[in-house]
Motif scaffolding. Structure first.
Motif, mmCIF file in Angstrom:
data_model
loop_
_atom_site.group_PDB
_atom_site.id
_atom_site.type_symbol
_atom_site.label_atom_id
_atom_site.label_comp_id
_atom_site.label_asym_id
_atom_site.label_seq_id
_atom_site.Cartn_x
_atom_site.Cartn_y
_atom_site.Cartn_z
ATOM 1 N N ALA A 13 -15.067 45.129 -17.853
ATOM 2 C CA ALA A 13 -13.615 45.209 -18.064
ATOM 3 C C ALA A 13 -13.053 46.472 -17.432
ATOM 4 C CB ALA A 13 -13.286 45.165 -19.551
ATOM 5 N N LYS A 14 -13.747 47.585 -17.593
ATOM 6 C CA LYS A 14 -13.290 48.854 -17.014
ATOM 7 C C LYS A 14 -13.177 48.754 -15.496
ATOM 8 C CE LYS A 14 -12.609 52.121 -20.061
ATOM 9 N NZ LYS A 14 -11.281 52.647 -20.274
ATOM 10 N N GLN A 15 -14.156 48.082 -14.869
ATOM 11 C CA GLN A 15 -14.157 47.960 -13.409
ATOM 12 C C GLN A 15 -13.189 46.879 -12.934
ATOM 13 O OE1 GLN A 15 -18.242 46.989 -12.885
ATOM 14 N NE2 GLN A 15 -18.952 48.990 -13.569
ATOM 15 N N ALA A 16 -13.332 45.689 -13.474
ATOM 16 C CA ALA A 16 -12.571 44.532 -12.981
ATOM 17 C C ALA A 16 -11.080 44.630 -13.268
ATOM 18 C CB ALA A 16 -13.133 43.245 -13.582
ATOM 19 N N LEU A 17 -10.733 45.153 -14.421
ATOM 20 C CA LEU A 17 -9.327 45.174 -14.811
ATOM 21 C C LEU A 17 -8.655 46.500 -14.465
ATOM 22 C CD1 LEU A 17 -9.730 43.339 -18.240
ATOM 23 C CD2 LEU A 17 -9.326 42.342 -15.999
ATOM 24 N N HIS A 18 -9.388 47.385 -13.823
ATOM 25 C CA HIS A 18 -8.862 48.650 -13.279
ATOM 26 C C HIS A 18 -8.022 49.457 -14.269
ATOM 27 C CE1 HIS A 18 -10.244 46.886 -9.581
ATOM 28 N NE2 HIS A 18 -9.423 45.875 -9.737
ATOM 29 N N GLY A 19 -8.390 49.426 -15.525
ATOM 30 C CA GLY A 19 -7.689 50.228 -16.519
ATOM 31 C C GLY A 19 -6.253 49.772 -16.788
ATOM 32 N N ASN A 20 -5.888 48.592 -16.278
ATOM 33 C CA ASN A 20 -4.520 48.095 -16.462
ATOM 34 C C ASN A 20 -4.344 47.303 -17.745
ATOM 35 O OD1 ASN A 20 -3.935 49.147 -13.954
ATOM 36 N ND2 ASN A 20 -4.356 47.227 -12.896
ATOM 37 N N VAL A 21 -5.378 47.269 -18.564
ATOM 38 C CA VAL A 21 -5.353 46.434 -19.758
ATOM 39 C C VAL A 21 -5.575 47.293 -20.996
ATOM 40 C CG1 VAL A 21 -6.520 44.514 -20.893
ATOM 41 C CG2 VAL A 21 -6.167 44.453 -18.447
ATOM 42 N N LYS A 22 -4.813 47.012 -22.029
ATOM 43 C CA LYS A 22 -4.954 47.764 -23.283
ATOM 44 C C LYS A 22 -6.301 47.473 -23.926
ATOM 45 C CE LYS A 22 -0.063 47.848 -24.421
ATOM 46 N NZ LYS A 22 0.846 46.756 -24.151
ATOM 47 N N PHE A 23 -6.766 48.436 -24.720
ATOM 48 C CA PHE A 23 -8.047 48.271 -25.402
ATOM 49 C C PHE A 23 -8.036 47.024 -26.291
ATOM 50 C CE2 PHE A 23 -10.639 48.842 -29.231
ATOM 51 C CZ PHE A 23 -11.890 48.809 -28.643
ATOM 52 N N ASP A 24 -6.897 46.738 -26.916
ATOM 53 C CA ASP A 24 -6.807 45.581 -27.797
ATOM 54 C C ASP A 24 -7.155 44.283 -27.053
ATOM 55 O OD1 ASP A 24 -6.184 44.461 -30.381
ATOM 56 O OD2 ASP A 24 -4.436 43.559 -29.391
ATOM 57 N N THR A 25 -6.731 44.186 -25.805
ATOM 58 C CA THR A 25 -7.044 43.008 -24.986
ATOM 59 C C THR A 25 -8.539 42.953 -24.700
ATOM 60 O OG1 THR A 25 -4.865 43.074 -23.980
ATOM 61 C CG2 THR A 25 -6.550 41.845 -22.794
ATOM 62 N N ILE A 26 -9.107 44.086 -24.328
ATOM 63 C CA ILE A 26 -10.552 44.155 -24.052
ATOM 64 C C ILE A 26 -11.334 43.805 -25.315
ATOM 65 C CG2 ILE A 26 -12.467 45.712 -23.445
ATOM 66 C CD1 ILE A 26 -10.427 47.127 -21.559
ATOM 67 N N LEU A 27 -10.872 44.295 -26.441
ATOM 68 C CA LEU A 27 -11.533 43.995 -27.712
ATOM 69 C C LEU A 27 -11.522 42.487 -27.971
ATOM 70 C CD1 LEU A 27 -12.840 45.045 -30.348
ATOM 71 C CD2 LEU A 27 -10.539 45.196 -31.308
ATOM 72 N N GLN A 28 -10.358 41.868 -27.789
ATOM 73 C CA GLN A 28 -10.269 40.424 -28.045
ATOM 74 C C GLN A 28 -11.120 39.614 -27.078
ATOM 75 O OE1 GLN A 28 -6.269 38.829 -29.089
ATOM 76 N NE2 GLN A 28 -5.653 40.968 -28.911
ATOM 77 N N LEU A 29 -11.232 40.094 -25.854
ATOM 78 C CA LEU A 29 -12.055 39.387 -24.874
ATOM 79 C C LEU A 29 -13.545 39.605 -25.120
ATOM 80 C CD1 LEU A 29 -10.106 40.125 -21.562
ATOM 81 C CD2 LEU A 29 -10.440 37.873 -22.600
ATOM 82 N N CYS A 30 -13.920 40.828 -25.475
ATOM 83 C CA CYS A 30 -15.339 41.201 -25.476
ATOM 84 C C CYS A 30 -16.045 41.135 -26.826
ATOM 85 C CB CYS A 30 -15.491 42.604 -24.897
ATOM 86 S SG CYS A 30 -15.052 42.695 -23.142
ATOM 87 N N GLN A 31 -15.336 41.282 -27.912
ATOM 88 C CA GLN A 31 -16.005 41.302 -29.213
ATOM 89 C C GLN A 31 -16.706 39.965 -29.442
ATOM 90 O OE1 GLN A 31 -13.577 41.578 -32.781
ATOM 91 N NE2 GLN A 31 -14.932 43.158 -33.560
#
Length: 178
Positions: free
Chosen positions: A41-59
């Protein structure tokens, strides 16, 4: 825990804990999938995404597939990605749902327009690439409108995510040759 150790250091301790916490009865309990997912997520989404989105995708994820799926929606546009990306890609096991949604959104012409809910339902059910290849062939040959093609292509069965397998290409090849 192993998962928390593997989450990139750019995430804080609370975020690492959240990403790696599971329901103990979940099949991925204790696995490192969320750490891999958060890294990508850090690489692909280039930091343009809030942590909440990453959490929902990755948890609870088993791999980076949810983030890669979400990233594939880029060509559908940021508004559609923001509105439907999580719903479509969280818990996804491949990039296919995101690719499918972007593909369907790219088809021109009012006869090919679909409601987002219809696209979501179709794309969410993909287990292999054959239905998507079928849609592409129908779109190229103009044999049917996209809504009609969805009904036909929904039943196509292939052999996994890879585009080049004979089983995935069979129906699409048939349509093109007709």
């Amino acid at each position: 825990e192993e998962c928390e150790k593997r989450v990139p250091s750019s995430y804080n301790a609370a975020q690492k804990k959240q990403l790696c916490s599971f329901d103990a009865s979940a099949k991925n309990f204790g696995r490192i999938g969320p750490a891999i997912c958060a890294s990508v997520a850090k690489q692909a989404l280039h930091g343009n995404v809030k942590f909440d989105t990453i959490l929902q995708l990755c948890q609870g994820s088993a791999s980076a597939a949810p983030v890669q799926c979400y990233d594939k929606m880029e060509s559908a546009g940021n508004q559609l990605k923001a509105k439907y990306g999580l719903d479509l890609c969280a818990h996804s096991e491949s990039t296919l749902p995101g690719e499918c949604f972007a593909e369907l959104n790219s088809y021109p012409g009012t006869a090919n327009r679909l409601k987002p809910e219809v696209m979501l339902e179709f794309c969410r059910t993909l287990h292999d690439r054959a239905p998507l290849l079928c849609l592409q062939a129908v779109q190229e040959t103009h044999m049917l409108t996209v809504p009609q093609a969805l009904e036909v292509c929904r039943e196509v069965v292939g052999s996994g995510d890879h585009a080049s397998t004979v089983q995935n290409m069979a129906v699409a090849t048939c349509i093109r040759e007709m």
